[in-house]
Motif scaffolding. Structure first.
Motif, PDB file in Angstrom:
ATOM      1  N   ILE A  97       3.858  -4.618  -5.152  1.00  0.00           N
ATOM      2  CA  ILE A  97       2.939  -3.724  -5.872  1.00  0.00           C
ATOM      3  C   ILE A  97       3.693  -2.561  -6.504  1.00  0.00           C
ATOM      4  O   ILE A  97       3.380  -2.122  -7.609  1.00  0.00           O
ATOM      5  N   TYR A 148      -2.164  -2.537   3.492  1.00  0.00           N
ATOM      6  CA  TYR A 148      -0.923  -2.101   2.859  1.00  0.00           C
ATOM      7  C   TYR A 148      -0.889  -0.582   2.811  1.00  0.00           C
ATOM      8  O   TYR A 148      -1.919   0.050   2.554  1.00  0.00           O
ATOM      9  N   SER A 149       0.302  -0.008   3.008  1.00  0.00           N
ATOM     10  CA  SER A 149       0.439   1.435   2.789  1.00  0.00           C
ATOM     11  C   SER A 149       0.306   1.717   1.299  1.00  0.00           C
ATOM     12  O   SER A 149       0.476   0.827   0.465  1.00  0.00           O
ATOM     13  N   ASN A 150      -0.013   2.975   0.996  1.00  0.00           N
ATOM     14  CA  ASN A 150      -0.296   3.362  -0.385  1.00  0.00           C
ATOM     15  C   ASN A 150       0.959   3.240  -1.264  1.00  0.00           C
ATOM     16  O   ASN A 150       1.951   3.922  -1.015  1.00  0.00           O
ATOM     17  N   PRO A 151       0.941   2.381  -2.308  1.00  0.00           N
ATOM     18  CA  PRO A 151       2.153   2.195  -3.111  1.00  0.00           C
ATOM     19  C   PRO A 151       2.420   3.336  -4.089  1.00  0.00           C
ATOM     20  O   PRO A 151       3.528   3.475  -4.583  1.00  0.00           O
ATOM     21  N   GLY A 196      -0.424  -0.267   8.856  1.00  0.00           N
ATOM     22  CA  GLY A 196      -0.198  -0.851   7.544  1.00  0.00           C
ATOM     23  C   GLY A 196       1.178  -1.495   7.469  1.00  0.00           C
ATOM     24  O   GLY A 196       1.976  -1.406   8.403  1.00  0.00           O
ATOM     25  N   THR A 197       1.424  -2.148   6.325  1.00  0.00           N
ATOM     26  CA  THR A 197       2.732  -2.750   6.116  1.00  0.00           C
ATOM     27  C   THR A 197       3.205  -2.405   4.714  1.00  0.00           C
ATOM     28  O   THR A 197       2.480  -1.784   3.944  1.00  0.00           O
ATOM     29  N   ALA A 198       4.455  -2.768   4.409  1.00  0.00           N
ATOM     30  CA  ALA A 198       5.006  -2.447   3.094  1.00  0.00           C
ATOM     31  C   ALA A 198       4.142  -3.078   2.009  1.00  0.00           C
ATOM     32  O   ALA A 198       3.626  -4.182   2.188  1.00  0.00           O
ATOM     33  N   PRO A 199       3.955  -2.370   0.867  1.00  0.00           N
ATOM     34  CA  PRO A 199       3.047  -2.879  -0.166  1.00  0.00           C
ATOM     35  C   PRO A 199       3.617  -4.050  -0.963  1.00  0.00           C
ATOM     36  O   PRO A 199       3.834  -3.961  -2.165  1.00  0.00           O
ATOM     37  N   ILE A 200       3.851  -5.155  -0.273  1.00  0.00           N
ATOM     38  CA  ILE A 200       4.261  -6.392  -0.934  1.00  0.00           C
ATOM     39  C   ILE A 200       3.234  -7.443  -0.545  1.00  0.00           C
ATOM     40  O   ILE A 200       3.021  -7.685   0.648  1.00  0.00           O
ATOM     41  N   LEU A 201       2.570  -8.022  -1.532  1.00  0.00           N
ATOM     42  CA  LEU A 201       1.407  -8.868  -1.254  1.00  0.00           C
ATOM     43  C   LEU A 201       1.777 -10.054  -0.380  1.00  0.00           C
ATOM     44  O   LEU A 201       2.818 -10.686  -0.566  1.00  0.00           O
ATOM     45  N   PRO A 248       4.402 -10.046  -6.612  1.00  0.00           N
ATOM     46  CA  PRO A 248       3.925  -9.688  -5.276  1.00  0.00           C
ATOM     47  C   PRO A 248       4.208  -8.243  -4.886  1.00  0.00           C
ATOM     48  O   PRO A 248       3.437  -7.649  -4.136  1.00  0.00           O
ATOM     49  N   VAL A 275      11.703   2.603  -1.790  1.00  0.00           N
ATOM     50  CA  VAL A 275      12.281   3.936  -1.767  1.00  0.00           C
ATOM     51  C   VAL A 275      13.509   3.954  -0.855  1.00  0.00           C
ATOM     52  O   VAL A 275      14.522   4.577  -1.176  1.00  0.00           O
ATOM     53  N   ASP A 300       7.135   2.349   5.781  1.00  0.00           N
ATOM     54  CA  ASP A 300       6.704   1.245   4.898  1.00  0.00           C
ATOM     55  C   ASP A 300       7.158   1.376   3.458  1.00  0.00           C
ATOM     56  O   ASP A 300       6.727   0.588   2.621  1.00  0.00           O
ATOM     57  N   HIS A 319       5.206   5.862  -3.369  1.00  0.00           N
ATOM     58  CA  HIS A 319       6.503   5.186  -3.425  1.00  0.00           C
ATOM     59  C   HIS A 319       7.023   5.157  -4.856  1.00  0.00           C
ATOM     60  O   HIS A 319       8.195   5.418  -5.117  1.00  0.00           O
TER      61      HIS A 319
END
Lengths: 199, 118
Positions: free
Chosen positions: A138, B69-72, B56-61, A136, A52, A48, B75
């Protein structure tokens, strides 16, 4: 399915790393390290971390491979066979690895949402950044706004590195090469270095 | 499931140790730098693994309230680390080029023997 991709890619990564270690031809080792970076970009996507992943693909697989190839063009790509037996390094590595494995036994399980790492500030970024920053993504919000000072520090490091590279390879060189010519000795490597500074 | 929960960390340790071994056991300076970048990438992998949340999914709202969401935060840290890592690699490679210019070799033991014969 996620787990299968994860396991397969990580296994490939370990094989690639071992191949790099065994490879005597440095040109092949550098190309393998490009593959290594690309595989890790794939793993980051599966975990996810899309931002990166594309940074690693661009910077790790792209720029650092080019830098290494540029260096190999100057210093040559044959690695000499090591003269001494690697027993001591092997021992150090095994002991360190054993200690680290022992350390992981206390790690919280992979992917559990109740892990401590997911508690402190991360939920706030996830919940509030949408209307506080209005972006959007984060990761971008945290990188450029909440932790903007970190990014400024990063820029300082890159600037310092650029200055270091320029000082090492740039300005001082013509004087040094000229000195070599004056004393009559044709220094090894001066010609390809000049080529590189033009490229 | 417990073993699978530690699989990522163990592969990270294997990669880390391969990089570490390359750094301390190989004489060629370029090879050492390749080992250093293997080590670096393994640390990135450790952090990103810790930030992952199952399902979870990529941290894009996205639209909707029940999205995990996965922990941003890891990253962000690793984005910084990747760029800094390449910057340090560039400095290391420049040093290798200068060493090659001064000694005519990038093999550590040959450099040492040249130093001793002075």
């Amino acid at each position: 399915m996620d787990a299968v991709i994860d396991i397969a890619l990580l296994a490939l990564l370990a094989v690639t790393a071992l191949a790099i270690l065994r490879m005597r031809n440095l040109f092949a080792a550098v190309m393998l390290s490009g593959i290594y970076s690309l595989l890790s970009a794939g793993i980051f996507t599966a975990l996810d971390a899309v931002d990166v992943a594309f940074t690693e693909a661009a910077v790790g697989a792209g720029i650092s491979t080019v830098l290494m190839l540029g260096t190999l063009a100057i210093v040559g790509h044959k690695e000499k066979k090591p003269a001494h037996t690697p027993l001591l390094p092997l021992f150090v590595v095994l002991v360190t690895g054993g200690a680290l494995v022992y350390g992981t036994l206390d790690m919280p399980p992979f992917g559990d949402p109740t892990n401590p790492v997911h508690h402190h500030v991360a939920p706030r970024y996830v919940e509030e950044s949408g209307h506080e920053i209005g972006i959007p993504n984060i990761v971008t919000s945290v990188l450029a706004s909440y932790r903007g000072y970190d990014t400024m520090g990063e820029t300082t490091v890159i600037f310092a590195a650029a200055v270091g590279v320029i000082l090492l390879l740039g300005g001082a060189r013509p004087a040094r090469v000229a000195a070599g010519e004056v004393s009559g000795g044709s220094e090894e490597g001066s010609e390809p270095l000049e080529e590189q500074s033009h490229g | 499931m417990r073993l699978l929960g530690l699989y990522n960390y163990w592969v990270v340790i294997v990669l880390m140790m391969v990089g570490f071994y390359t750094i301390i056991a190989r004489d060629n300076l370029v090879k050492k730098l390749i080992g250093l970048s293997i080590f670096q990438t393994s640390v990135f992998m450790l952090y990103i693994s810790m930030g992952r949340i199952h399902g979870g999914t990529a941290p894009i709202l996205m639209e909707g309230t029940d999205v995990v969401y996965s922990n941003p935060l890891p990253h962000v840290l690793i984005l910084t680390a990747i760029v800094v890592g390449v910057a340090t690699t560039a400095v290391g490679l420049s040093l290798v080029i200068r060493i090659n210019e001064a000694y005519g070799t990038v093999e550590e033991d040959e450099i040492h023997s040249q130093d001793e014969s002075l």
